[in-house]
Structures are given as structure tokens and as C-alpha cells.
Motif scaffolding. Sequence first.
Motif, PDB file in Angstrom:
ATOM      1  N   ILE A 195      -0.984  -6.771   1.829  1.00 39.80           N
ATOM      2  CA  ILE A 195      -1.146  -7.442   2.738  1.00 39.80           C
ATOM      3  C   ILE A 195       0.087  -8.033   3.138  1.00 39.80           C
ATOM      4  CG2 ILE A 195      -1.714 -10.419   2.464  1.00 39.80           C
ATOM      5  CD1 ILE A 195      -3.735  -9.730   0.252  1.00 39.80           C
ATOM      6  N   PRO A 196       1.243  -8.148   2.896  1.00 40.41           N
ATOM      7  CA  PRO A 196       2.104  -8.294   3.244  1.00 40.41           C
ATOM      8  C   PRO A 196       3.057  -7.144   3.820  1.00 40.41           C
ATOM      9  CG  PRO A 196       3.092  -7.705   1.105  1.00 40.41           C
ATOM     10  CD  PRO A 196       1.205  -8.099   1.017  1.00 40.41           C
ATOM     11  N   ILE A 197       2.592  -6.002   3.868  1.00 40.07           N
ATOM     12  CA  ILE A 197       2.270  -4.356   4.020  1.00 40.07           C
ATOM     13  C   ILE A 197       1.781  -4.564   5.572  1.00 40.07           C
ATOM     14  CG2 ILE A 197       2.412  -2.251   4.220  1.00 40.07           C
ATOM     15  CD1 ILE A 197       2.934  -2.398   1.388  1.00 40.07           C
ATOM     16  N   PHE A 198       1.206  -4.968   5.610  1.00 45.95           N
ATOM     17  CA  PHE A 198      -0.035  -4.853   6.399  1.00 45.95           C
ATOM     18  C   PHE A 198       0.478  -5.695   7.497  1.00 45.95           C
ATOM     19  CE2 PHE A 198      -3.904  -7.266   9.016  1.00 45.95           C
ATOM     20  CZ  PHE A 198      -4.321  -5.924   9.450  1.00 45.95           C
ATOM     21  N   ILE A 199       0.803  -7.151   7.710  1.00 39.15           N
ATOM     22  CA  ILE A 199       1.609  -8.370   8.136  1.00 39.15           C
ATOM     23  C   ILE A 199       2.463  -7.612   8.701  1.00 39.15           C
ATOM     24  CG2 ILE A 199       1.803 -10.838   8.516  1.00 39.15           C
ATOM     25  CD1 ILE A 199       0.756 -11.515   6.091  1.00 39.15           C
ATOM     26  N   GLY A 200       3.500  -6.693   8.381  1.00 36.31           N
ATOM     27  CA  GLY A 200       4.894  -5.896   8.697  1.00 36.31           C
ATOM     28  C   GLY A 200       4.444  -5.442   9.596  1.00 36.31           C
ATOM     29  N   VAL A 201       3.283  -4.442   9.665  1.00 39.05           N
ATOM     30  CA  VAL A 201       3.275  -3.467  10.354  1.00 39.05           C
ATOM     31  C   VAL A 201       2.710  -4.249  11.487  1.00 39.05           C
ATOM     32  CG1 VAL A 201       1.077  -1.788  11.149  1.00 39.05           C
ATOM     33  CG2 VAL A 201       2.184  -1.547   8.761  1.00 39.05           C
ATOM     34  N   ILE A 202       1.567  -4.777  11.766  1.00 37.46           N
ATOM     35  CA  ILE A 202       1.456  -5.843  12.864  1.00 37.46           C
ATOM     36  C   ILE A 202       2.462  -6.697  13.218  1.00 37.46           C
ATOM     37  CG2 ILE A 202       0.328  -7.541  13.553  1.00 37.46           C
ATOM     38  CD1 ILE A 202      -1.289  -5.752  12.773  1.00 37.46           C
ATOM     39  N   SER A 203       3.576  -6.696  12.337  1.00 34.05           N
ATOM     40  CA  SER A 203       4.735  -7.430  13.334  1.00 34.05           C
ATOM     41  C   SER A 203       5.815  -6.494  14.029  1.00 34.05           C
ATOM     42  CB  SER A 203       5.280  -8.299  12.147  1.00 34.05           C
ATOM     43  OG  SER A 203       4.964  -8.904  11.567  1.00 34.05           O
ATOM     44  N   VAL A 204       5.696  -5.835  13.427  1.00 34.18           N
ATOM     45  CA  VAL A 204       6.620  -4.526  14.037  1.00 34.18           C
ATOM     46  C   VAL A 204       6.163  -3.987  14.977  1.00 34.18           C
ATOM     47  CG1 VAL A 204       8.277  -3.892  12.043  1.00 34.18           C
ATOM     48  CG2 VAL A 204       6.093  -3.011  12.154  1.00 34.18           C
ATOM     49  N   ASN A 214      11.932  -8.369  13.519  1.00 31.62           N
ATOM     50  CA  ASN A 214      13.307  -8.570  13.018  1.00 31.62           C
ATOM     51  C   ASN A 214      13.247  -9.393  11.528  1.00 31.62           C
ATOM     52  OD1 ASN A 214      15.033  -6.991  14.976  1.00 31.62           O
ATOM     53  ND2 ASN A 214      16.586  -8.729  14.542  1.00 31.62           N
ATOM     54  N   LEU A 215      12.330 -10.343  11.362  1.00 26.60           N
ATOM     55  CA  LEU A 215      13.020 -10.755  10.427  1.00 26.60           C
ATOM     56  C   LEU A 215      11.421 -11.197   9.288  1.00 26.60           C
ATOM     57  CD1 LEU A 215      14.898 -14.210  11.559  1.00 26.60           C
ATOM     58  CD2 LEU A 215      15.960 -11.921  10.782  1.00 26.60           C
ATOM     59  N   LEU A 216      10.325 -10.819  10.229  1.00 27.17           N
ATOM     60  CA  LEU A 216       9.200 -11.409   9.461  1.00 27.17           C
ATOM     61  C   LEU A 216       9.010  -9.824   8.807  1.00 27.17           C
ATOM     62  CD1 LEU A 216       6.379 -12.439   8.401  1.00 27.17           C
ATOM     63  CD2 LEU A 216       5.642 -12.477  10.426  1.00 27.17           C
ATOM     64  N   GLY A 217       8.311  -8.697   9.647  1.00 32.18           N
ATOM     65  CA  GLY A 217       7.961  -6.867   9.979  1.00 32.18           C
ATOM     66  C   GLY A 217       9.016  -7.163   8.745  1.00 32.18           C
ATOM     67  N   SER A 245       8.093  -6.067   0.708  1.00 31.43           N
ATOM     68  CA  SER A 245       7.476  -4.981  -0.936  1.00 31.43           C
ATOM     69  C   SER A 245       7.857  -4.197  -1.818  1.00 31.43           C
ATOM     70  CB  SER A 245       6.284  -4.795   0.041  1.00 31.43           C
ATOM     71  OG  SER A 245       6.032  -5.333   0.938  1.00 31.43           O
ATOM     72  N   LEU A 246       8.911  -3.933  -0.925  1.00 28.09           N
ATOM     73  CA  LEU A 246       9.505  -2.375  -2.031  1.00 28.09           C
ATOM     74  C   LEU A 246       9.874  -2.597  -3.242  1.00 28.09           C
ATOM     75  CD1 LEU A 246      12.804  -0.970   0.815  1.00 28.09           C
ATOM     76  CD2 LEU A 246      10.188   0.505  -0.485  1.00 28.09           C
ATOM     77  N   LYS A 247       9.867  -3.788  -3.385  1.00 24.52           N
ATOM     78  CA  LYS A 247       9.922  -4.203  -5.073  1.00 24.52           C
ATOM     79  C   LYS A 247       8.859  -4.012  -6.118  1.00 24.52           C
ATOM     80  CE  LYS A 247      11.540  -8.667  -8.394  1.00 24.52           C
ATOM     81  NZ  LYS A 247      11.790  -9.862  -8.553  1.00 24.52           N
ATOM     82  N   PHE A 248       7.381  -4.140  -5.532  1.00 23.64           N
ATOM     83  CA  PHE A 248       6.721  -3.974  -6.084  1.00 23.64           C
ATOM     84  C   PHE A 248       5.825  -2.302  -5.601  1.00 23.64           C
ATOM     85  CE2 PHE A 248       6.971  -8.291  -4.940  1.00 23.64           C
ATOM     86  CZ  PHE A 248       7.293  -8.812  -6.798  1.00 23.64           C
ATOM     87  N   VAL A 249       6.014  -1.222  -4.964  1.00 28.06           N
ATOM     88  CA  VAL A 249       5.636  -0.304  -4.607  1.00 28.06           C
ATOM     89  C   VAL A 249       6.728   0.402  -3.789  1.00 28.06           C
ATOM     90  CG1 VAL A 249       3.576  -1.918  -3.431  1.00 28.06           C
ATOM     91  CG2 VAL A 249       5.269  -0.822  -1.883  1.00 28.06           C
ATOM     92  N   SER A 250       6.324   1.676  -3.590  1.00 27.61           N
ATOM     93  CA  SER A 250       7.175   2.960  -3.863  1.00 27.61           C
ATOM     94  C   SER A 250       7.749   2.956  -1.844  1.00 27.61           C
ATOM     95  CB  SER A 250       6.972   4.643  -3.704  1.00 27.61           C
ATOM     96  OG  SER A 250       6.951   5.181  -3.138  1.00 27.61           O
TER      97      SER A 250
END
Length: 299
Positions: free
Chosen positions: A10-19, A224-227, A234-239
Motif C-alpha cells: 500500500i505505501p509502495i503504491f502511494i510512493g510510486v504515485i507520489s514520485v 521528496n518526503l512522501l514518495g 517499506s525496505l524494512k519489510f520487502v526486498s
Amino acid sequence: MNKPVINPFIPIFIGVISVSLSAILVKLANADSGVIAFYRMLFSVLLMSPIFLLKYTQEIKLLTKRDWVFSGIAGVFLAFHFILWFESLHYTSVASSTVLVTMQPLFAFIGTYFFFGEKISIKTIIAAAVAIAGSVLISWGDFRVSGTALYGDILALIACALITGYLLFGQDVRQRLSLITYTMVVYTSSTICLFFYVLFKGESFGPYPAIDWMWFVLLAIVPNLLGHTLFNWSLKFVSTNVISIAILFEPIGAAILAFFVFSEHIILSQVIGGSVIIVGIMLFVVDLDKIKNFFRKNA
């Protein structure tokens, strides 16, 4: 890996939209590339300052002379990455520019080979050849559209190389510092570099309409800050590979947004070339042996 409170995708998806919004916000701002980059970094530093001052100032003492030098160089590379990438958006399409900038993993394997002696595999060479072929397709199509578009593509590629240099110089320092402290040092050095660049170029620090100040602040907050912060969380939980593959979809999001915001039409060579580049980079980041073993186990 630790179990997350929420699904990390979910945060990865939000991050992609943000960048993906980065290129759109840059094109909406009515200012020179250096000025946009300067305010993006300045507002990022200002927004991070309260957290840094409250919790992380003691870590500054851990920085060695080498750390300061490497962090400073990383900040300069980041500054000129933004300048050249933002400038490329004046000449080529959002789709072409963003696709070429996301070729970063391929520049990275060249850098890690020379800086850290990492071996280059046959798979890596094939992936590089495929991605380069895709960039040629995009550039050839843009050259046929206009020579200025090709110039924009070249600027985007140089910007891609610079962001790789930024990551390589920061790799060693990041091992000893928290994300907040390292980011604060690099963003600050980048802001200082951009300040003198704008001063040297004679670009105007202002005044600007209120709408432009809104774009500057949003550039700091969203991509910058959100994406990037969500990616780092997320890197704490996925590769790392999951994040790398996810970022490959940034050009798709940027192209869709550019179609609706600027009515930018995507030509066939951009679609084919962008697809080829994404295939090439996925070949680079995906572990093919693990995929083969997965299918063997589930056959």
C-alpha cells in the motif's frame, strides 16, 4: 523480516504515485530549472529540520572528514541531477524524460563495478543491452519528432547518471548514519549548491505568484518526503528488488498524468522504447534463478 502493521504494498503504491507527480509539478511551476530545484530542496530541509533538531543532532559528531566530503559530493550530484532533469522537461515529453531517468539501475551496475569491484554477469550485460536499445528507440522517435526532443532526452540520461553518482557516494556514509541525519546533510549541501548555481546564473529567487510557491512546497512534500520516505519505510519489510521494480512504473504514472494535465500524446516509439527499457531493467533486478525454482516447485 518484521511483520508490518499494514501491507507494505500500500505505501509502495502511494510512493510510486507520489514520485510520478514530480515531473508534472515541475512543468506546472513557472520558474527556471535551478530555482525550482533550489526551492524543492530548501523546503525539504525546512520541513525535516524540526525532527532532525529534536532527535538526531548528536549523530553529526559521528561524521568523519571522508563522510563530509562524500556527503557534499552526493549533494552536488543530486543538485545537478534535478537541474538537468527539470531542464529536459522543457525540451522533451514527460514520458520520454521520466523513462530515461529511471534507467538508474543500469548506471548503478557500472558504478559499483568501478567503485566496489562488483562483478558484471552475462545477465547484467544482456539487461543493459536491452535497456540501451529501448533508449535508442525513444531517442530515435523523438529525433524524428524534433531535434530539441532529442536534446531533452540527452539531458535526462545525464541526469540519470548523476543520480547514480549521488547514490554511490552516499552508500558508504549511509551505513553509519540514520536516514534522517544522512538525508539532512545531503539535502542541505544540495540546497547550498543550488543557491550558488541560481546566483551565478542570474536566475530570480522571486517574487513568484502564490501558485508557484504551492508547486515548490508540493515538490518537497510529495515526491521528496512522501514518495522516497515511503519507499525507505517499506525496505524494512520487502526486498530492495521489489522497490526497484515498483519504481519502473513511475514513467507510466507520469505519462498518464501528463496526458490528462498537459494533453501530451504518447507516440508509438515511446511506448515500444519505454517497454523495452522496463524489460531490460527488470532483467537486471529480478533473480531469474529464484523464478525458475519457484516454477519448478509449483509445477
